[in-house]
Design an enzyme around this catalytic site. Sequence first.
Site, PDB file in Angstrom:
ATOM      1  N   LYS A  16     -52.331  24.870  25.461  1.00 30.61           N
ATOM      2  CA  LYS A  16     -51.008  25.310  25.048  1.00 30.61           C
ATOM      3  C   LYS A  16     -51.077  26.674  24.352  1.00 30.61           C
ATOM      4  CE  LYS A  16     -49.346  20.573  24.723  1.00 30.61           C
ATOM      5  NZ  LYS A  16     -49.170  19.390  23.873  1.00 30.61           N
TER       6      LYS A  16
ATOM      7  N   GLN B 284     -49.397  17.791  17.642  1.00 29.85           N
ATOM      8  CA  GLN B 284     -50.117  17.144  18.736  1.00 29.85           C
ATOM      9  C   GLN B 284     -50.333  15.670  18.397  1.00 29.85           C
ATOM     10  OE1 GLN B 284     -51.065  18.478  21.763  1.00 29.85           O
ATOM     11  NE2 GLN B 284     -51.580  16.357  22.228  1.00 29.85           N
TER      12      GLN B 284
ATOM     13  N   ASP C  87     -40.478  20.648  20.548  1.00 24.88           N
ATOM     14  CA  ASP C  87     -41.059  19.581  21.368  1.00 24.88           C
ATOM     15  C   ASP C  87     -40.088  18.406  21.532  1.00 24.88           C
ATOM     16  OD1 ASP C  87     -43.144  18.628  22.940  1.00 24.88           O
ATOM     17  OD2 ASP C  87     -44.157  17.611  21.284  1.00 24.88           O
TER      18      ASP C  87
END
Length: 281
Positions: free
Chosen positions: A49, A93, A116
Amino acid sequence: MDGSGLARRLVEETAARAADLTRRTGTPPCLATVLVGADPASVTYVKMKRARCEKAGIRSRHVELPATTTTEELVATLRSLSQAPDVDGILLQHPVGRHIDERAAFEAIAPEKDVDGVTTSSFASMSFGLPGFVSCTPGGIMRLLDAYGVDPTGKRAVVVGRSAILGKPAGMLLLARNATVTYCHSRTPAADLSAVLREADIVIAAVGRARFITGADIKPGAVVVDAGYNEGNVGDVDFASAAERAGLITPVPGGVGPMTIATLLAQTVDAAERLRGTTTA
């Protein structure tokens, strides 16, 4: 459905927007990534990413925390990033470790930086069609459907999976596009699941079980989107048998995965534009 090709085009568009924003404001968009522990898969994902961020002209700020980090410490870190004026988007994450309250951590992310789409605020916005950020994998799926001319209106869509950041929001986004949505999951009796799937015009597989759905479950001509990723580089759908019956199908890899990251980058630039008051739309 070629997610890799579509993702490349989206990243190119995002890079152009990021360059324009940087030119106008003097500062590139910034995505903060937070990693707890050193899970090999998570480390790999975060590196990927960050590399994609660089390619798209987005600055990456990485925060590594030890596996022993407590919920309170992680929440404090995310709140600090939420208040940081040089951070436009935040990615935590996951998984973060069983000893951590993941939901509490997600809720520490400011909604305006939740690129996200993991907070309850973002889920509510998705559900009610309000401005906000969509969960990246479901958002990427909707972009794929649009790119291939799949209109959910009046279609029967079956979502196999009910996670808070994939299955549930995928169903809500399809519902918002006028599909008739049914949720199934790992506890749905196999016979019932097969019967429901055989009536589905659109199948979203997000249950986290390798080759869980086979060609025998697929209605001829159905659109099959495999959002699963399991050991052995395989999805939740048995691709070979399903491809014989599906009208459109995503491969694993090369389908949903690239679109997830591309959507994350696009939403980071969206966030930067909104936070700086430079949205051009």
